[in-house]
Design a protein around this motif. Structure first.
Motif, mmCIF file in Angstrom:
data_model
loop_
_atom_site.group_PDB
_atom_site.id
_atom_site.type_symbol
_atom_site.label_atom_id
_atom_site.label_comp_id
_atom_site.label_asym_id
_atom_site.label_seq_id
_atom_site.Cartn_x
_atom_site.Cartn_y
_atom_site.Cartn_z
ATOM 1 N N ALA A 55 20.866 41.335 53.827
ATOM 2 C CA ALA A 55 20.862 41.508 55.280
ATOM 3 C C ALA A 55 19.434 41.524 55.829
ATOM 4 C CB ALA A 55 21.600 42.784 55.653
ATOM 5 N N VAL A 56 18.512 42.173 55.122
ATOM 6 C CA VAL A 56 17.113 42.204 55.563
ATOM 7 C C VAL A 56 16.510 40.809 55.546
ATOM 8 C CG1 VAL A 56 14.815 43.038 54.951
ATOM 9 C CG2 VAL A 56 16.757 44.603 54.921
ATOM 10 N N VAL A 57 16.793 40.035 54.498
ATOM 11 C CA VAL A 57 16.284 38.660 54.425
ATOM 12 C C VAL A 57 16.835 37.824 55.578
ATOM 13 C CG1 VAL A 57 16.299 36.553 53.039
ATOM 14 C CG2 VAL A 57 15.914 38.761 51.938
ATOM 15 N N ILE A 88 33.612 46.174 51.078
ATOM 16 C CA ILE A 88 34.175 46.090 49.729
ATOM 17 C C ILE A 88 33.341 46.903 48.746
ATOM 18 C CG2 ILE A 88 34.721 44.518 47.841
ATOM 19 C CD1 ILE A 88 35.299 42.373 49.940
ATOM 20 N N ALA A 89 32.008 46.810 48.873
ATOM 21 C CA ALA A 89 31.129 47.540 47.965
ATOM 22 C C ALA A 89 31.276 49.049 48.150
ATOM 23 C CB ALA A 89 29.677 47.113 48.181
ATOM 24 N N ALA A 90 31.424 49.493 49.385
ATOM 25 C CA ALA A 90 31.595 50.926 49.624
ATOM 26 C C ALA A 90 32.903 51.435 49.020
ATOM 27 C CB ALA A 90 31.551 51.203 51.124
ATOM 28 N N ALA A 91 33.965 50.653 49.179
ATOM 29 C CA ALA A 91 35.244 51.053 48.576
ATOM 30 C C ALA A 91 35.143 51.078 47.054
ATOM 31 C CB ALA A 91 36.351 50.102 49.030
ATOM 32 N N ARG A 143 23.746 51.734 44.188
ATOM 33 C CA ARG A 143 23.847 50.524 43.364
ATOM 34 C C ARG A 143 24.734 49.476 44.018
ATOM 35 N NH1 ARG A 143 24.676 52.599 37.108
ATOM 36 N NH2 ARG A 143 22.593 53.516 36.819
ATOM 37 N N ALA A 144 25.795 49.899 44.686
ATOM 38 C CA ALA A 144 26.728 48.937 45.278
ATOM 39 C C ALA A 144 26.187 48.311 46.554
ATOM 40 C CB ALA A 144 28.066 49.610 45.547
ATOM 41 N N LEU A 145 25.457 49.096 47.376
ATOM 42 C CA LEU A 145 25.046 48.622 48.692
ATOM 43 C C LEU A 145 23.633 48.045 48.719
ATOM 44 C CD1 LEU A 145 26.485 51.509 50.897
ATOM 45 C CD2 LEU A 145 27.458 49.241 50.523
ATOM 46 N N SER A 146 22.802 48.349 47.736
ATOM 47 C CA SER A 146 21.412 47.866 47.753
ATOM 48 C C SER A 146 21.315 46.339 47.781
ATOM 49 C CB SER A 146 20.645 48.427 46.555
ATOM 50 O OG SER A 146 20.523 49.824 46.659
ATOM 51 N N PRO A 147 22.017 45.585 46.923
ATOM 52 C CA PRO A 147 21.898 44.115 47.003
ATOM 53 C C PRO A 147 22.323 43.567 48.357
ATOM 54 C CG PRO A 147 22.957 44.782 44.952
ATOM 55 C CD PRO A 147 22.899 45.999 45.821
ATOM 56 N N ILE A 148 23.357 44.140 48.953
ATOM 57 C CA ILE A 148 23.823 43.655 50.251
ATOM 58 C C ILE A 148 22.790 43.971 51.327
ATOM 59 C CG2 ILE A 148 25.682 43.808 51.950
ATOM 60 C CD1 ILE A 148 27.521 44.634 49.641
#
Length: 511
Positions: A383-385, A410-413, A374-379
């Motif tokens: 990045a893909v875009v 930050i999202a991983a932390a 959930r935290a890393l999917s939007p990022i």
């Protein structure tokens, strides 16, 4: 009250008075301000002449209103709490405001408040109104009710389980109360053209015409000024609201008294106590502090017991607050009083250090993976875009790749902290204590809820599409107290049924 009502109404309508003065100045008629002031004062005076109340043997009535008459009637058997407030003007005049709660949420205009009572008569009136909840004669209850004009006495029947300390004010800036105070003031100032004065000033133009260093320095100074102002506002509110807070427990009711200019007394019936919540926002948690709230039926879902305070003070008060339910049952308090404090205190220490400090069960690798996903999917999508645009020939500076990289760290932390804060435990019932459900979740705003299992009136095992594929579920404990719904998030499905059976044996029946 012929003085209190006009003063309160004038303070409430200060923006209207300012607008009338500005209007009168622009139109050349300064009497506009005086006319509006006279209208506000006249309206305030009518409140005293049109307000009456009656305390009967079965109910209590309040009649008020001039144009629209309103009558509020509350059966005395429905009264669940009686709160006392007294601001600075009330205290100078020896008056107080008595607010009656019936356990239902009501608008401010529908709340039952008696505003004009002699402060010396309020304690006895509160005792009379709460006599049916205490289950004891009025003479006994009256001795336990503190007076509004002096600190509550600490006796064998009412022990102090928590008190405020001046050093705790250092935790006030770690909450968002400062922003909540400053934001409306800034918004009102901008509404009256303060922004035009600031942005058209010579200082702002000199910064705009300056170098990048000057602009950076100006931004840093602005941020520092905002932090200082917000911190001062938070500390001021903390001091004025919780000054000399004391929490007294007499085994039947919980008494809270606090306030610097406006003193407030809250009486909570422990027969409706169902547990407690330790609130641990991120900044407070880093500083080793927390907040303590009570879970009550028919009360506000966030009934605060202790404000921002050191974790040791929170845990100590929590252990006292979650004393064995045996001392709350009718007749048990009298039995313990005959045995004396020496027989009671060790029981509290043995039984509920476990409820407040029990080690929670982790929810496993699937729950961990869901937090990172959930935290890393939007990022990852961003990045893909960016990569697709780069491959399509659209050029942008390589420095832009630092944004998703920093956001990913930050999202991983945050995901790791959310998983570390996820957990639950069930303490089985004993001879002097019921079963307890302890659940914790959240990161930026983390709550650890300690809920009595007898207060749970229903269970829901909920699974989304992705939860079904992962073999996990969210267990919802329904109760009439506090937040009404207490969640055990992303627990393995086979553990969900065991949790319900452990907390409320026999509730599942046959599946």
């Amino acid at each position: 009250m012929l003085l209190v009502h006009p003063v309160n109404e004038v303070v409430k309508f200060i923006p209207v008075l300012i607008g009338s003065v500005i209007l009168g100045t622009n139109t050349g008629n300064p009497l506009w301000g005086l006319i509006v002031l006279a209208a506000i004062v006249g309206f305030a005076l009518t409140r005293w002449f049109t307000t009456t109340y009656r305390v009967g043997t079965t109910d209590i009535e309040l009649r008020t209103g001039l144009i629209q008459r309103k009558k509020l009637s509350v059966p005395r058997s429905r009264i669940r709490s009686v709160d006392i407030e007294a601001d600075l003007l009330h205290r100078v005049l020896g008056l107080a405001v008595l607010a009656i709660g019936t356990g239902q949420h009501a608008d401010s205009s529908e709340k039952f408040k008696l505003d004009a009572l002699d402060a010396d008569d309020v304690p006895r009136l509160r005792t009379v109104l709460l006599a049916h909840t205490a289950g004891s004669p009025e003479s006994t209850a009256e001795q336990q009710v503190p007076s509004l004009r002096k600190d509550p006495p600490v006796s064998g029947n009412a022990r102090e389980i928590g008190h405020w300390q001046a050093s705790w004010v250092r935790y006030a800036p770690l909450s968002l109360t400062g922003f909540a105070i400053i934001a409306p003031i800034v918004g009102l100032a901008f509404q009256y053209g303060f922004d035009q004065i600031v942005f058209s000033s010579q200082a702002v133009h000199s910064i705009e015409d300056g170098s990048a260093v000057r602009i950076a320095v100006a931004i840093v100074l602005l941020v520092v000024a905002i932090v200082v102002i917000v911190s001062l506002a938070a500390c001021t509110r903390y001091l004025t609201t919780y000054f000399r807070l004391r929490v007294l427990d007499n085994d039947r009711t919980l008494h809270l008294r606090h306030g610097l200019f406006t003193t407030r007394q809250i009486t909570l019936d422990l027969a409706r106590f169902r547990g407690a919540t330790v609130n641990e926002p991120l900044l407070l948690r880093i500083a080793g502090a927390a907040e303590l709230e009570a879970i009550m039926t028919g009360q506000s879902p966030r009934q605060k017991i202790l404000p921002q305070a050191p974790r040791s003070a929170i845990e100590r008060t929590l252990a006292e607050l979650l004393a064995p339910r045996a001392v709350r049952r009718p007749g048990a308090a009298n039995e313990l009083s005959r045995l004396g404090d020496s027989a009671r205190e060790p029981t509290v220490g043995r039984a509920h250090a476990t409820v407040s400090t029990v080690a929670l069960i982790a929810h496993g690798p699937v729950a961990r993976r869901r937090r990172y996903t959930r935290a890393l999917s939007p990022i990852a999508i961003i990045a893909v875009v960016m990569l697709i645009n780069c491959l399509a020939g659209e050029y942008f500076s390589p420095w832009w790749w630092l944004l998703p990289a920093l956001a990913a760290l930050i999202a991983a932390a945050l995901a790791n902290d959310r998983y570390r804060g996820l957990g639950h435990a069930v303490l089985p019932a004993t001879d002097d204590s019921p079963a307890w459900l302890i659940t914790r979740s959240g990161s930026l705003d983390r709550d650890r809820d300690c809920l009595e299992a007898p207060g749970i009136i229903g269970w829901t095992v909920r699974q989304s599409f992705w939860q079904r594929r992962s073999g996990i579920a969210t267990v919802v404990a329904a109760t009439a107290a506090g937040k009404k719904r207490y969640l055990v998030v992303d627990i393995p499905l086979d553990q969900a049924w065991d949790l319900i059976e452990s907390a409320t044996p026999g509730r599942l029946g046959r599946r």
